[in-house]
Design an enzyme around this catalytic site. Structure first.
Site, PDB file in Angstrom:
ATOM      1  N   GLU A 198      10.431  65.205  25.959  1.00  0.00           N
ATOM      2  CA  GLU A 198      10.861  65.475  24.574  1.00  0.00           C
ATOM      3  C   GLU A 198      10.546  66.922  24.164  1.00  0.00           C
ATOM      4  O   GLU A 198      11.250  67.493  23.336  1.00  0.00           O
ATOM      5  CB  GLU A 198      10.198  64.481  23.604  1.00  0.00           C
ATOM      6  CG  GLU A 198      10.770  63.070  23.660  1.00  0.00           C
ATOM      7  CD  GLU A 198      12.151  62.917  22.996  1.00  0.00           C
ATOM      8  OE1 GLU A 198      12.493  63.722  22.119  1.00  0.00           O
ATOM      9  OE2 GLU A 198      12.893  61.996  23.395  1.00  0.00           O
ATOM     10  N   CYS A 207      10.990  53.429  31.737  1.00  0.00           N
ATOM     11  CA  CYS A 207      11.199  54.158  30.487  1.00  0.00           C
ATOM     12  C   CYS A 207      12.455  54.995  30.736  1.00  0.00           C
ATOM     13  O   CYS A 207      12.547  55.674  31.777  1.00  0.00           O
ATOM     14  CB  CYS A 207      10.000  55.057  30.184  1.00  0.00           C
ATOM     15  SG  CYS A 207      10.304  56.197  28.812  1.00  0.00           S
ATOM     16  N   HIS A 242      13.439  57.620  29.600  1.00  0.00           N
ATOM     17  CA  HIS A 242      13.223  59.069  29.707  1.00  0.00           C
ATOM     18  C   HIS A 242      12.987  59.490  31.168  1.00  0.00           C
ATOM     19  O   HIS A 242      13.318  60.599  31.559  1.00  0.00           O
ATOM     20  CB  HIS A 242      11.992  59.496  28.895  1.00  0.00           C
ATOM     21  CG  HIS A 242      12.218  59.609  27.421  1.00  0.00           C
ATOM     22  ND1 HIS A 242      12.557  58.541  26.633  1.00  0.00           N
ATOM     23  CD2 HIS A 242      12.146  60.685  26.590  1.00  0.00           C
ATOM     24  CE1 HIS A 242      12.679  58.952  25.372  1.00  0.00           C
ATOM     25  NE2 HIS A 242      12.431  60.245  25.330  1.00  0.00           N
ATOM     26  N   CYS A 250      16.207  51.358  25.807  1.00  0.00           N
ATOM     27  CA  CYS A 250      14.809  51.763  25.629  1.00  0.00           C
ATOM     28  C   CYS A 250      13.960  50.568  26.031  1.00  0.00           C
ATOM     29  O   CYS A 250      14.119  49.472  25.482  1.00  0.00           O
ATOM     30  CB  CYS A 250      14.566  52.122  24.167  1.00  0.00           C
ATOM     31  SG  CYS A 250      12.842  52.454  23.784  1.00  0.00           S
ATOM     32  N   ASP A 310      18.219  54.487  21.666  1.00  0.00           N
ATOM     33  CA  ASP A 310      16.920  54.812  22.260  1.00  0.00           C
ATOM     34  C   ASP A 310      16.108  55.537  21.187  1.00  0.00           C
ATOM     35  O   ASP A 310      16.651  55.956  20.159  1.00  0.00           O
ATOM     36  CB  ASP A 310      17.079  55.701  23.504  1.00  0.00           C
ATOM     37  CG  ASP A 310      15.734  56.039  24.150  1.00  0.00           C
ATOM     38  OD1 ASP A 310      14.969  55.110  24.451  1.00  0.00           O
ATOM     39  OD2 ASP A 310      15.415  57.232  24.325  1.00  0.00           O
ATOM     40  N   SER A 311      14.817  55.717  21.477  1.00  0.00           N
ATOM     41  CA  SER A 311      13.958  56.428  20.522  1.00  0.00           C
ATOM     42  C   SER A 311      14.277  57.928  20.514  1.00  0.00           C
ATOM     43  O   SER A 311      13.987  58.612  19.544  1.00  0.00           O
ATOM     44  CB  SER A 311      12.496  56.233  20.917  1.00  0.00           C
ATOM     45  OG  SER A 311      12.286  56.786  22.200  1.00  0.00           O
TER      46      SER A 311
HETATM   47  N1  DGL Z   1      12.727  55.803  26.313  1.00  0.00           N
HETATM   48  C1  DGL Z   1      11.780  54.868  25.797  1.00  0.00           C
HETATM   49  C2  DGL Z   1      11.589  53.688  26.764  1.00  0.00           C
HETATM   50  O1  DGL Z   1      12.456  53.430  27.595  1.00  0.00           O
HETATM   51  C3  DGL Z   1      10.409  55.324  25.418  1.00  0.00           C
HETATM   52  C4  DGL Z   1      10.047  56.636  24.877  1.00  0.00           C
HETATM   53  C5  DGL Z   1       9.145  56.531  23.655  1.00  0.00           C
HETATM   54  O2  DGL Z   1       7.907  56.403  23.777  1.00  0.00           O
HETATM   55  O3  DGL Z   1       9.735  56.559  22.565  1.00  0.00           O
HETATM   56  O4  DGL Z   1      10.611  52.981  26.688  1.00  0.00           O
END
Ligand code: DGL
Length: 250
Positions: free
Chosen positions: A151, A184, A186, A72, A9-10
């Site tokens: 974050e 997402c 997150h 992600c 993931d990011s």
């Molecule tokens: N967790 C990432 C997703 O599922 C996105 C977060 C980011 O913008 O890096 O899209």
């Protein structure tokens, strides 16, 4: 097969997916690559996200993983399905399982998608959902504020989180959609606040959770699951800053 499952993931979002894997498959080792250096992916170009994701996947393959979950949505939208043809181990994205999960739950065929700008712009969820059912109405809402909230660790303050969620979702309070996709990885971290905003009246779909269910079945069919490992050792590789990451992980 006694090799780890790789996930990327990011940033911290993939932890929500890692948790689901550990819960569903307690014998499996998990290697997690977090590209905190390039987080957020949401506002970046598809080319950049593609490159970062390919690098993350290559890193995991070099560590010997037997399969990769792109945990992600933004990365999945940028690299799938092409990446599947480029590597010779199974690779799973989160968007198709998330789309199917929403279709299964929705009774009125109206869905609200919460995701990053990149995921929304790609139209990947729309394509996924409409390829299964053309009669679905999808409302798209980019929520980069939620990624920043998480974050930055501000989500630990319930007042700030409630306020951020309420401000962002205010125009959708009366929306007819009966199903909300957390598009997402997150967002499951603040799922309880999103659910609370909608007074518990919507089906909330965690795309990561749906993906783990699909990957589990597929890995079983391919005979890739670990037979019996009582003490798996999980590893997390953080590309960039790691202090905030460790806090969320704990
Ligand atoms: N967790 C990432 C997703 O599922 C996105 C977060 C980011 O913008 O890096 O899209």
């Amino acid at each position: 097969m006694n090799k780890p499952i790789g996930i990327m993931d990011s940033g911290v979002g993939g932890l929500t997916v890692m948790k689901e894997i550990i819960h569903a498959l307690p014998s499996e080792e998990v290697y997690y690559f977090a590209d905190s250096l390039h987080c957020p992916y949401g506002p970046k170009s598809q080319e950049d996200v593609k490159r970062y994701t390919a690098e993350a996947v290559e890193f995991l393959i070099n560590k010997g993983v037997k399969a990769v979950i792109i945990a992600c949505n933004t990365a999945t939208a940028a690299v799938m399905p092409e990446l599947r043809d480029e590597i010779d181990i199974p690779v799973y994205g989160v968007i198709n399982p998330g789309s199917l999960g929403a279709l299964r739950k929705s009774d009125n065929n109206e869905i609200l998608l919460l995701a990053t700008e990149g995921t929304i712009k790609s139209g990947a969820y729309e394509q996924g959902i409409l390829s299964f059912d053309q009669d679905v109405k999808i409302h798209n809402l980019a929520c980069p504020e939620f990624v920043t909230l998480i974050e930055s660790l501000d989500y630990e303050n319930p007042d700030i989180t409630r306020r951020t969620v309420a401000e962002k979702l205010a125009p959708y309070r009366e929306i007819k959609a009966d199903t909300v996709i957390l598009g997402c990885t997150h967002f499951p971290i603040i799922e309880k606040y999103i659910d609370e905003f909608f007074k518990g009246e919507k089906h909330i779909i965690d795309a990561g959770f749906e993906t783990v269910s699909v990957a589990l079945v597929q890995l079983h069919k391919k005979k890739l699951l670990t037979a019996d490992n009582k003490s798996p050792v999980h590893k997390i590789f953080i590309h960039g800053e790691n202090q905030r990451f460790e806090k969320v992980m704990n």
